[in-house]
Design an enzyme around this catalytic site. Structure first.
Site, mmCIF file in Angstrom:
data_model
loop_
_atom_site.group_PDB
_atom_site.id
_atom_site.type_symbol
_atom_site.label_atom_id
_atom_site.label_comp_id
_atom_site.label_asym_id
_atom_site.label_seq_id
_atom_site.Cartn_x
_atom_site.Cartn_y
_atom_site.Cartn_z
ATOM 1 N N ASN A 32 10.732 -10.976 -20.582
ATOM 2 C CA ASN A 32 11.479 -11.162 -19.480
ATOM 3 C C ASN A 32 11.257 -10.270 -18.289
ATOM 4 O O ASN A 32 11.534 -8.890 -18.652
ATOM 5 C CB ASN A 32 12.928 -11.136 -19.585
ATOM 6 C CG ASN A 32 13.246 -12.257 -20.693
ATOM 7 O OD1 ASN A 32 13.273 -13.511 -20.181
ATOM 8 N ND2 ASN A 32 13.661 -12.256 -22.029
ATOM 9 N N SER A 37 11.646 -1.421 -8.049
ATOM 10 C CA SER A 37 10.986 -0.955 -6.633
ATOM 11 C C SER A 37 9.848 0.053 -7.213
ATOM 12 O O SER A 37 9.449 -0.136 -8.297
ATOM 13 C CB SER A 37 11.921 -0.044 -5.971
ATOM 14 O OG SER A 37 12.549 1.227 -6.611
ATOM 15 N N SER A 38 9.327 0.920 -6.237
ATOM 16 C CA SER A 38 8.143 1.121 -6.493
ATOM 17 C C SER A 38 7.921 3.024 -6.885
ATOM 18 O O SER A 38 6.730 3.490 -6.509
ATOM 19 C CB SER A 38 7.395 1.240 -4.970
ATOM 20 O OG SER A 38 8.152 1.725 -3.916
ATOM 21 N N GLU A 91 2.800 -3.314 -3.821
ATOM 22 C CA GLU A 91 2.129 -4.446 -4.053
ATOM 23 C C GLU A 91 2.231 -5.177 -2.690
ATOM 24 O O GLU A 91 2.969 -5.140 -1.728
ATOM 25 C CB GLU A 91 3.182 -5.446 -5.164
ATOM 26 C CG GLU A 91 4.482 -5.763 -4.605
ATOM 27 C CD GLU A 91 5.580 -4.710 -4.476
ATOM 28 O OE1 GLU A 91 6.768 -5.091 -4.246
ATOM 29 O OE2 GLU A 91 5.457 -3.550 -4.959
#
Length: 153
Positions: A32, A37-38, A91
């Protein structure tokens, strides 16, 4: 912090099946995924993706695109910049765009994020997946955050 950077691509009879097949091709189809965020922690280490526990809750940054337009080129990209203090992930994805342009775009964005934070880049990794759609296709690129409790021993 430990991460793995993966990518995959595949076709399927439906958009959902194509996406699921691309996740499986990347090695993350039986878990799953929780999109985060990054940001990466200090001195992040990049590892090969281990076998993950089926059904595990796995944090990731995920780039993906699915198309049912035969002949269309689709691309998913992640760019990872690692510094001593922290790291950043970007991304991006595209349909009908030059894959090299998307890679450059991701690199520019992640370099900007690090520069804005005043962090020197020690390592820069870009991973992408591109395919030309035959019927229904999906591509994925992902940064998987590795924790001991998700790894199948």
């Amino acid at each position: 912090m430990k991460i793995a950077i993966v990518s995959g691509k595949d076709e399927g009879p439906t958009k959902l099946n194509a996406f699921d097949n691309a996740l499986s091709d990347a090695g993350i189809g039986d878990v799953n995924l929780i999109k985060v965020s990054s940001m990466l922690g200090r001195k992040t280490k990049i590892e090969t993706l281990p076998t993950l526990k089926p059904g595990a809750m796995v944090n990731c940054v995920l780039s993906e695109v699915t198309s049912d337009k035969p002949g269309e080129t689709i691309t998913a990209v992640v760019a990872v910049a690692i510094g001593d203090e922290l790291g950043c992930v970007v991304e991006t994805c595209g349909r009908g765009e030059n894959p090299n342009d998307l890679t450059s775009k991701a690199q520019n964005m992640v370099e900007y994020m690090m520069e804005k934070r005043g962090v020197e880049i020690k390592d820069l990794i870009i991973k992408s997946s591109t395919t030309t759609v035959e019927s229904i296709a999906s591509v994925v690129a992902s940064v998987v955050y590795l924790k001991e409790d998700i790894i199948d021993e």
